[in-house]
Design a protein around this motif. Structure first.
Motif, PDB file in Angstrom:
ATOM      1  N   ASP A  82      -9.823   3.449  -0.627  1.00  0.00           N
ATOM      2  CA  ASP A  82      -9.970   2.127  -0.026  1.00  0.00           C
ATOM      3  C   ASP A  82     -11.356   1.951   0.588  1.00  0.00           C
ATOM      4  OD1 ASP A  82      -7.481   1.489  -0.841  1.00  0.00           O
ATOM      5  OD2 ASP A  82      -6.545   1.461   1.143  1.00  0.00           O
ATOM      6  N   ILE A  98     -10.674  -3.259  10.438  1.00  0.00           N
ATOM      7  CA  ILE A  98     -10.275  -2.138   9.590  1.00  0.00           C
ATOM      8  C   ILE A  98     -10.992  -0.879  10.061  1.00  0.00           C
ATOM      9  CG2 ILE A  98     -10.213  -1.229   7.244  1.00  0.00           C
ATOM     10  CD1 ILE A  98     -10.358  -4.163   6.302  1.00  0.00           C
ATOM     11  N   ILE A 108      -7.944   4.414   6.799  1.00  0.00           N
ATOM     12  CA  ILE A 108      -7.664   4.034   5.416  1.00  0.00           C
ATOM     13  C   ILE A 108      -8.080   5.163   4.477  1.00  0.00           C
ATOM     14  CG2 ILE A 108      -7.861   1.552   5.878  1.00  0.00           C
ATOM     15  CD1 ILE A 108     -10.645   1.617   4.615  1.00  0.00           C
ATOM     16  N   SER A 135      -9.311 -12.628  11.114  1.00  0.00           N
ATOM     17  CA  SER A 135      -9.654 -11.340  10.496  1.00  0.00           C
ATOM     18  C   SER A 135      -9.063 -10.165  11.256  1.00  0.00           C
ATOM     19  CB  SER A 135     -11.174 -11.177  10.451  1.00  0.00           C
ATOM     20  OG  SER A 135     -11.759 -12.254   9.764  1.00  0.00           O
ATOM     21  N   ARG A 136      -8.772  -9.117  10.515  1.00  0.00           N
ATOM     22  CA  ARG A 136      -8.303  -7.878  11.132  1.00  0.00           C
ATOM     23  C   ARG A 136      -9.439  -6.878  11.150  1.00  0.00           C
ATOM     24  NH1 ARG A 136      -3.230  -7.267   7.237  1.00  0.00           N
ATOM     25  NH2 ARG A 136      -5.000  -7.673   5.873  1.00  0.00           N
ATOM     26  N   PHE A 140      -4.377  -2.783   6.956  1.00  0.00           N
ATOM     27  CA  PHE A 140      -5.197  -3.188   5.815  1.00  0.00           C
ATOM     28  C   PHE A 140      -4.550  -2.751   4.510  1.00  0.00           C
ATOM     29  CE2 PHE A 140      -8.571  -1.839   2.785  1.00  0.00           C
ATOM     30  CZ  PHE A 140      -8.980  -3.106   2.407  1.00  0.00           C
ATOM     31  N   ASP A 141      -4.479  -3.661   3.567  1.00  0.00           N
ATOM     32  CA  ASP A 141      -3.963  -3.321   2.256  1.00  0.00           C
ATOM     33  C   ASP A 141      -5.001  -3.753   1.219  1.00  0.00           C
ATOM     34  OD1 ASP A 141      -2.665  -2.869  -0.063  1.00  0.00           O
ATOM     35  OD2 ASP A 141      -0.848  -3.989   0.461  1.00  0.00           O
ATOM     36  N   SER A 152      -4.272  -0.447  11.168  1.00  0.00           N
ATOM     37  CA  SER A 152      -5.123  -1.586  10.895  1.00  0.00           C
ATOM     38  C   SER A 152      -4.367  -2.593  10.038  1.00  0.00           C
ATOM     39  CB  SER A 152      -6.385  -1.136  10.155  1.00  0.00           C
ATOM     40  OG  SER A 152      -6.050  -0.576   8.918  1.00  0.00           O
TER      41      SER A 152
END
Ligand SMILES: [Zn+2]
Ligand SMILES: [Zn+2]
Lengths: 162, 356
Positions: B84, B75, B80, B72-73, B4-5, B2
Motif C-alpha cells: 500500500d 494515513i 499500512i 480526508s483521513r 485506509f483501504d 487509519s
C-alpha cells in the motif's frame, strides 16, 4: 538519513566553493550524479572536496549551533542542517552555498507574518484556562470572572479567523 | 487504525493522473511542492522518536482544521502494508523515502488526490498540489491554498531574510519546487536533449529522467523544474517555469516534425512495431513497457495511431507499475508474474480503446 553523497567544488568569482548535497538534491539540481566524479559540465571542478587544510577551515568546521548542537562539519557530511537555528549559527559559511544554489541570499516571496497566529491564541487560552481553574480553586471569583471574559474574547477571535 | 483501504483508490488513476488536460500530448502533469518546518523543532532527520511524534501531533492538529482536508483521513505509514505504501508512492502521494522510513510518518490527501500533505518527510511538512496536463497555475493554487490554511494553526520556522527554513539549503526561501512531467521523444531521438539540458541549467532550471534511478531515463519521460527557491517570489517562479515549458513544447514539436520529415518510414515502423508488441505481447517489464508506450505516444501525436486516446496511454504509465498491478489483481506477484500481468493490463486497455 540520506548522507551527502555528492561533493564537488566550483569556482565562483575566484573563490573555491565546496558543495555537499544529498543525492536527491544533487539530482534535483540537475547534477548527473553518476558522472560527479569526473564532471566536465559548466564550471564545475570535480573531486576537490574542500579539505584545504588550514586552521581557518578547521575552525569553521567546529562552529556549533547553540540550539541543536550541530557542527558545521555535520552539515558538510550530511548535506542538511540540524534545526532552523543552524541557519543563523552557520550564516557566514552558508552564504556561498546559497549564492551557488540559488544565485541569491535574500528571500523575496511569501511572508509568514501571520504564521501561527491562531496557534498562539490557543496556547494563550490554555494558559488562561489553567489560571481560571486555579482562581476557582482559591475562590478568587473576581479574578475568575475576568479570566473567563478574556477567554471568551479569544474564542471569538479564533472563530472569526476560521 | 487509519482505516485506509488502497482498494478504494486503485481502480482510478486519480483526477490529476487521468491523462487529460492542456498539452497532454507532451505534458502529462503539473506539480507544486512546498516545504515547511515547525518552529522550535529539529529537522526530521535529526529527531528522536518523541520529537517526531510531537511534530506529527502538532501538524495533524493543524491539518485537521483545514478546509482542504475536511473529508480526508490521515494515513499512518506504519499502519499500512508495504504494498500500500508503494501504491501511494506510485501515485506521488508519498515519496520513495516513506517506503523505508515509516515511524511517525504519514500523509493526508483530498479525495481527488490533487492536494496532499506529507508529515515528517525530509521537511516536517511537504505540501503538494497537482494538476493534469500543463496547468501550473492550478497546481500552485492548490498547494498555496493549503499552505494558507495551515499557517494560522502551526508556528512555521521562518527567517526575515532567508524566508522559510528547510532541512536542505536547496529548498530554502520559498520552499517551493514547481515541476512538470514531460514526454520528449522528439528531443531524445534527434539528440537535442543535451543542448536543452545545458541551456535549462544556465537558466536555473533542471531536467532529469522521471522513471528509473540516477541518470537512467525510461520512456523519454522527464521532470522539468526550477532549481532555485530563494530570491524569487512564488508567482515568478511559476511564471518562469511556465514560459520555459512553452518553449520546450515548441522545441519538442519541431524536433518531431523534423524527425518525421527526415526518417518517416523508420519512425512509422518504430511506432507500429511498438503498437503491435503492446497489443499482443504476453510478458513485458516496466522499462520495455515505458519505451513502447513512448513510441506509441509519438505515433498518436503524429496522427499515425488514431484509435488510442493519448489519455489511455497516460493512464497506463500509472497502471503498469508494480504495486498497481498487484493491488488491482488483489494478490502479490513476483517479477515474472508482474510482467505477464503488465502485458495483460496493456492489452486490455488498448483493445478497449480499439473497440470504443
Ligand atoms: Zn537534500
Ligand atoms: Zn541547529
Amino acid at each position: 538519513m540520506r548522507p551527502a553523497k555528492v561533493h564537488f567544488t566550483e569556482i565562483v568569482n575566484d573563490n573555491m566553493v565546496a558543495m555537499n548535497l544529498c543525492l536527491e538534491c544533487a539530482e534535483e539540481k540537475g547534477i548527473d550524479v553518476n558522472k560527479a566524479g569526473s564532471y566536465g559540465l559548466g564550471d564545475l571542478v570535480a573531486g576537490l572536496i574542500d579539505d584545504t587544510v588550514d586552521s581557518e577551515a578547521e575552525r569553521i568546521s567546529k562552529v556549533r549551533c547553540p540550539s541543536c548542537g550541530y557542527e558545521y562539519s555535520d552539515f558538510k557530511k550530511i548535506g542538511r542542517l540540524g534545526c532552523p537555528d543552524c541557519y543563523d549559527a552557520f550564516e557566514a559559511q552558508l552564504v556561498q552555498v546559497l549564492r551557488h544554489v540559488h544565485g541569491s541570499t535574500q528571500h523575496a516571496g511569501k511572508k509568514a507574518a501571520q504564521v501561527g497566529e491562531r496557534a498562539a491564541l490557543r496556547e494563550r487560552m490554555n494558559v488562561l484556562r489553567e489560571e481560571l481553574s486555579e482562581a476557582i480553586r482559591t475562590e478568587d471569583y473576581e479574578r475568575a470572572a475576568a479570566i473567563r471574559d478574556e477567554i471568551r474574547g479569544l474564542e471569538a477571535q479564533v472563530e472569526d479567523d476560521a | 487504525m487509519s482505516g485506509f483501504d488502497a482498494n478504494d483508490i486503485v481502480g482510478t488513476p486519480g483526477a490529476w493522473l487521468d491523462g487529460s488536460g492542456d498539452e497532454n500530448e507532451i505534458v502529462l502533469s503539473s506539480r507544486v511542492r512546498i516545504a515547511r518546518n515547525l518552529h522550535g523543532h529539529r529537522f526530521t532527520h535529526n529527531c528522536d522518536n518523541a520529537e517526531l511524534d510531537a511534530i506529527l501531533r502538532k501538524s495533524l492538529d493543524a491539518a485537521r482544521r483545514t478546509r482542504a482536508f475536511a473529508r480526508s483521513r490521515y494515513i499512518a505509514m506504519g499502519e499500512i502494508s508495504t504494498l500500500d505504501r508503494q501504491l501511494l508512492a506510485e501515485r506521488h502521494l508519498v515519496s520513495r523515502d516513506f517506503l523505508h522510513n515509516s515511524a511517525s510518518r504519514g500523509v493526508l490527501f483530498t479525495p481527488d488526490e490533487a492536494t496532499s500533505l506529507m508529515i515528517n518527510e525530509e521537511d516536517h511538512l511537504r505540501i503538494q498540489g497537482f494538476a493534469a496536463g500543463f496547468d501550473l497555475g492550478g497546481a500552485f493554487r492548490r498547494a498555496n491554498d493549503l499552505d494558507d490554511q495551515l499557517a494560522p494553526d502551526v508556528e512555521i520556522a521562518y527567517h526575515a531574510r532567508l524566508g522559510y527554513l528547510t532541512a536542505c539549503p536547496t529548498n530554502l526561501g520559498t520552499g517551493m519546487r514547481v515541476s512538470v512531467l514531460v514526454h520528449l521523444p522528439g528531443l531524445v531521438h534527434s539528440k537535442e536533449i543535451h543542448k536543452l539540458l545545458e541551456s535549462l541549467r544556465k537558466l536555473n532550471h533542471s531536467i532529469r529522467g522521471f522513471f528509473g534511478e540516477g541518470s537512467e531515463v525510461m520512456g523519454n519521460f522527464f521532470q522539468l523544474s526550477n532549481s532555485a527557491a530563494l530570491g524569487t517570489p512564488e508567482d515568478v517562479i511559476v511564471k518562469n517555469l511556465r514560459e520555459m515549458v512553452v518553449k520546450v513544447i515548441q522545441y519538442e514539436r519541431r524536433s518531431r516534425e523534423l524527425l518525421f520529415h527526415k526518417a518517416q518510414r523508420l519512425l512509422e515502423d518504430k511506432v507500429w512495431r511498438a503498437y503491435g508488441l503492446l497489443r499482443y505481447a504476453r510478458s513485458v517489464n516496466t522499462k520495455e513497457a515505458l519505451s513502447l508506450i513512448s513510441a506509441v505516444r509519438l505515433g498518436v501525436g503524429a496522427g499515425l495511431v488514431r484509435d488510442v486516446p493519448i489519455q489511455t496511454l497516460n493512464q497506463l504509465v500509472v497502471y503498469i507499475q508494480p504495486a498497481h498491478l498487484q493491488k488491482r489483481r488483489g494478490t502479490t506477484m513476483d517479477a515474472q508474474e508482474r510482467d505477464a500481468a503488465r502485458a495483460e493490463c496493456i492489452r486490455e486497455a488498448l483493445s478497449r480503446s480499439n473497440r470504443g
